[in-house]
Design a protein around this motif. Structure first.
Motif, short mmCIF file in Angstrom:
data_model
loop_
_atom_site.label_atom_id
_atom_site.label_comp_id
_atom_site.label_asym_id
_atom_site.label_seq_id
_atom_site.Cartn_x
_atom_site.Cartn_y
_atom_site.Cartn_z
N ALA A 138 0.84 -1.21 0.00
CA ALA A 138 0.00 0.00 0.00
C ALA A 138 0.87 1.25 0.00
CB ALA A 138 -0.93 0.00 1.21
N VAL A 139 1.90 1.27 0.83
CA VAL A 139 2.77 2.44 0.95
C VAL A 139 3.43 2.76 -0.39
CG1 VAL A 139 4.90 3.32 1.98
CG2 VAL A 139 3.19 2.20 3.42
N PHE A 140 4.04 1.74 -1.02
CA PHE A 140 4.78 1.99 -2.25
C PHE A 140 3.89 2.09 -3.47
CE2 PHE A 140 8.29 0.75 0.49
CZ PHE A 140 9.23 1.70 0.13
N THR A 141 2.66 1.60 -3.40
CA THR A 141 1.71 1.88 -4.48
C THR A 141 1.38 3.36 -4.52
OG1 THR A 141 0.72 -0.34 -4.49
CG2 THR A 141 -0.64 1.45 -5.32
N LEU A 142 1.19 3.96 -3.33
CA LEU A 142 0.93 5.40 -3.28
C LEU A 142 2.15 6.19 -3.74
CD1 LEU A 142 -1.02 5.57 0.10
CD2 LEU A 142 -1.96 5.75 -2.21
N VAL A 143 3.35 5.72 -3.40
CA VAL A 143 4.57 6.37 -3.89
C VAL A 143 4.66 6.23 -5.42
CG1 VAL A 143 7.09 6.41 -3.79
CG2 VAL A 143 5.77 5.99 -1.71
N MET A 144 4.27 5.06 -5.93
CA MET A 144 4.28 4.84 -7.37
C MET A 144 3.33 5.81 -8.07
SD MET A 144 5.38 3.16 -10.04
CE MET A 144 6.00 1.49 -9.71
N VAL A 145 2.17 6.05 -7.48
CA VAL A 145 1.23 7.01 -8.06
C VAL A 145 1.88 8.39 -8.15
CG1 VAL A 145 -0.94 8.25 -7.67
CG2 VAL A 145 -0.85 5.78 -7.36
N LEU A 146 2.58 8.78 -7.09
CA LEU A 146 3.27 10.08 -7.12
C LEU A 146 4.31 10.13 -8.23
CD1 LEU A 146 3.84 10.69 -3.28
CD2 LEU A 146 2.11 11.74 -4.75
N CYS A 147 5.04 9.04 -8.43
CA CYS A 147 6.05 8.99 -9.49
C CYS A 147 5.42 9.01 -10.87
CB CYS A 147 6.93 7.75 -9.33
SG CYS A 147 8.03 7.81 -7.90
N VAL A 148 4.30 8.29 -11.01
CA VAL A 148 3.59 8.26 -12.30
C VAL A 148 3.13 9.67 -12.66
CG1 VAL A 148 1.47 7.48 -13.43
CG2 VAL A 148 2.89 5.85 -12.19
N ILE A 149 2.66 10.42 -11.65
CA ILE A 149 2.19 11.79 -11.89
C ILE A 149 3.38 12.73 -12.14
CG2 ILE A 149 1.08 13.78 -10.83
CD1 ILE A 149 -0.74 11.82 -9.33
N ALA A 150 4.39 12.66 -11.29
CA ALA A 150 5.50 13.62 -11.36
C ALA A 150 6.40 13.39 -12.58
CB ALA A 150 6.33 13.53 -10.08
N PHE A 151 6.68 12.11 -12.89
CA PHE A 151 7.64 11.80 -13.96
C PHE A 151 6.96 11.22 -15.20
CE2 PHE A 151 9.92 11.12 -9.86
CZ PHE A 151 10.73 12.25 -9.94
N GLN A 152 5.61 11.18 -15.20
CA GLN A 152 4.85 10.64 -16.32
C GLN A 152 5.39 9.26 -16.71
OE1 GLN A 152 3.24 13.59 -19.05
NE2 GLN A 152 4.79 15.03 -18.32
N LEU A 153 5.41 8.39 -15.72
CA LEU A 153 5.98 7.05 -15.87
C LEU A 153 4.94 6.14 -16.54
CD1 LEU A 153 8.46 5.30 -15.16
CD2 LEU A 153 7.36 4.78 -12.98
N ASP A 154 5.06 5.97 -17.83
CA ASP A 154 4.12 5.15 -18.60
C ASP A 154 4.82 3.90 -19.09
OD1 ASP A 154 2.00 7.10 -18.44
OD2 ASP A 154 3.14 8.29 -19.88
N ILE A 155 4.46 2.75 -18.52
CA ILE A 155 5.12 1.50 -18.86
C ILE A 155 4.10 0.49 -19.37
CG2 ILE A 155 7.01 1.84 -17.22
CD1 ILE A 155 5.57 0.02 -15.27
N GLY A 156 4.58 -0.46 -20.16
CA GLY A 156 3.71 -1.53 -20.65
C GLY A 156 2.59 -0.99 -21.52
N PRO A 157 1.41 -1.62 -21.45
CA PRO A 157 0.27 -1.20 -22.28
C PRO A 157 -0.19 0.23 -22.01
CG PRO A 157 -0.12 -3.37 -21.30
CD PRO A 157 1.10 -2.82 -20.65
N MET A 158 0.12 0.75 -20.81
CA MET A 158 -0.31 2.12 -20.49
C MET A 158 0.30 3.12 -21.46
SD MET A 158 -2.19 3.85 -18.35
CE MET A 158 -2.29 3.09 -16.72
N ARG A 159 1.49 2.88 -21.92
CA ARG A 159 2.16 3.80 -22.83
C ARG A 159 1.36 3.96 -24.13
NH1 ARG A 159 7.00 6.16 -23.14
NH2 ARG A 159 7.79 6.71 -25.21
#
Length: 527
Positions: free
Chosen positions: A210-231
């Motif tokens: 849970a903790v690092f999923t929320l951190v991942m969300v912050l990284c996805v927003i801040a660094f526009q981290l688009d991986i896999g099919p999301m890209r």
């Protein structure tokens, strides 16, 4: 009807596994869920078509009718979804959603700030994951659409901020349920040096997923981290294709605002605040009623432990709808316009409700298959004590993924983890309980038969399987880091060691992903 028992057989995982494989390969959710349901029914009834049909009739009926009474939990969830559909339709035709989109467009300068707005909404709608996914999705969709953010990305932001926040928030439907389970486990094993709520708070940093999923969300927003099919979804969104149009229009609430509608921000903000405040009030009120009936002293946590979430959401939605209607009257909104829009809002929820019915049915079949009991039995044996948190985490992941329910996994695995800790090393009790919570949320995020995933996709207006497949790479990467962290906790008995190990993996993964994939940006952002 005598059913075959599969609690000691690997065959118990076949129906959910079949449903998952078909869902991933065909992307036809109802066909996949239906296949899992039928295969499970046949296996449970000695492959007798007649008995299987009778069994399925009873299962489907139990979704709405149990022991001569209405199944209030499921009924309330359906009513809440329909009321929310009507509410959003009214806010759309009044111009309130357009006013919010215009307001956000002035303050959100780019795609990053639009995603940040969506992520921050969790601090208003944290009391329940279903509540969050449906409400925030409907509110933020016009904003994310305007900034050409894919519906899959919106669904990810909804799902990855819903359960991870609810599972670490004491004042939520999840927190109340978990605290009640922890209290029973502590009493059963004579752990009296702290209260259940104190234990829950201590477990928050141990919930590594849970903790690092929320951190991942912050990284996805801040660094526009688009991986896999999301890209691919994000690239198509920048070309104006917000969802996979080859698969038809996804379910969701997309109601056009008529010309001349003059609703303002108040027509959006006041109903939503009413919805949240009224839902919280009725949660506390229903829980307080139970406490009084049991002769117990009132406390907010105690009220949440005994609350009726479903009815509280329904009452909150009714209050919000009344406020929205009153506001619409001041705008002189034609009754004809809303009476036409309301059925549209309600009907937009029907595809999600049908999928939800199938998910509830396969969940019931999987319980009868005793899939959870079989997976739980794998925790017994000669497992090194130091590996127990990691093993419990993996089993919880598998159980929640196979059954599609995190709460069901809590109910089975939390007491089991407590028993194992008491029999081996009681100092590992809280880390092992945290590992169960983390694994259950991961399974809930990743499973195609999870109701949370279904409703997140609905709230975002995204195809269900598109959401599951685009979220999976993020979920798996965080889960692997959490697994490493639980191994570290098992060997060191230190929460900090787990956080550091998981954090190091997280940093390495994000740096590698950013180096391999350049962020998907609009022309304005690129400049």
């Amino acid at each position: 009807m005598n059913l075959i028992h599969y609690s000691d057989s690997a065959w118990s995982v076949l129906p959910p596994l079949l449903a998952v494989i078909l869902a991933v390969t065909t992307r036809r959710v109802l066909l996949s869920l239906g296949t899992g349901i039928v295969s499970g029914a046949l296996m449970l009834t000695h492959f007798s078509p007649t008995n299987a049909l009778n069994y399925l009739f009873d299962k489907v009926l139990s979704i709405v009718w149990v022991n001569g009474n209405l199944n209030s939990d499921n009924a309330n969830m359906i009513i809440f979804m329909l009321l929310l559909g009507a509410l959003i339709s009214l806010m759309s035709v009044s111009g309130a959603t357009q006013a919010f989109a215009d307001w956000a467009a002035v303050r959100c300068k780019d795609r990053r700030s639009a995603k940040s707005l969506t992520g921050l909404m969790v601090f208003i709608f944290f009391i329940d994951d279903f509540f969050h996914s449906l409400s925030v999705g409907a509110i933020c969709r016009p904003v994310t659409d305007r900034f050409q953010i894919s519906r899959a990305k919106l669904a990810y932001l909804l799902d990855s901020t819903a359960a991870p926040v609810c599972v670490i928030m004491p004042i939520s439907s999840w927190g109340a349920y978990i605290i009640a389970l922890i209290g029973g486990i502590m009493v059963a094993h004579n752990v009296t040096d702290q209260s259940p709520i104190a234990a829950f708070v201590e477990m928050i940093p141990m919930n590594l997923y849970a903790v690092f999923t929320l951190v991942m969300v912050l990284c996805v927003i801040a660094f526009q981290l688009d991986i896999g099919p999301m890209r691919k979804h994000e690239e198509r969104a920048l070309e104006g294709q917000l969802w996979d149009e080859s698969r038809g229009r996804p379910p969701g609430l997309d109601i056009e605002t008529p010309e001349g509608s003059n609703g303002g921000m108040i027509d959006m903000v006041l109903p939503i605040l009413t919805l949240t405040a009224a839902a919280v009030y009725f949660m506390i009120q229903s829980g307080a009623t139970v406490l009084t009936a049991k002769g117990l002293d009132f406390s907010v946590i105690g009220a949440f432990e005994h609350t009726n979430v479903g009815s509280s959401l329904v009452y909150g939605a009714i209050c919000s709808l009344v406020v929205s209607v009153v506001l619409a009257l001041r705008l002189k909104l034609s009754a004809k316009i809303w009476l036409k829009a309301a059925p549209q809002g309600i009907s937009a929820m029907l595809p999600a409700i049908i999928i939800l019915f199938f998910a509830w049915t396969i969940g019931s079949v999987v319980r009868d298959m005793e899939t959870g009991m079989y997976l739980a039995s794998m925790a017994s044996g000669n497992i090194p004590i130091k590996m127990l948190p990691a093993v419990v985490f993996v089993l919880s992941c598998a159980m929640a993924f196979a059954t599609g329910t995190s709460w069901g996994t809590f109910g089975i695995m939390l007491p089991l983890a407590g028993d194992i800790a008491a029999a081996s090393d009681i100092s590992m009790l809280l880390p092992m309980l945290s590992a169960v919570l983390a694994g259950a949320v991961f399974g809930d995020h990743s499973s195609p038969i999870s109701s949370t995933s279904i409703l997140s996709a609905t709230g975002a207006g995204c195809h269900h399987m598109d959401h599951v497949l685009t979220q999976l790479p993020y979920a798996v990467s965080v889960a692997f880091g959490a697994l490493l962290g639980y191994i570290a906790i098992g060997y060191t008995h230190s929460t900090w060691a787990g956080l550091i190990v998981s954090g190091l993996w997280f940093v390495v993964f994000c740096l590698f992903a950013l180096r391999k994939n350049q962020p998907v940006m609009s022309m304005a952002e690129a400049r």
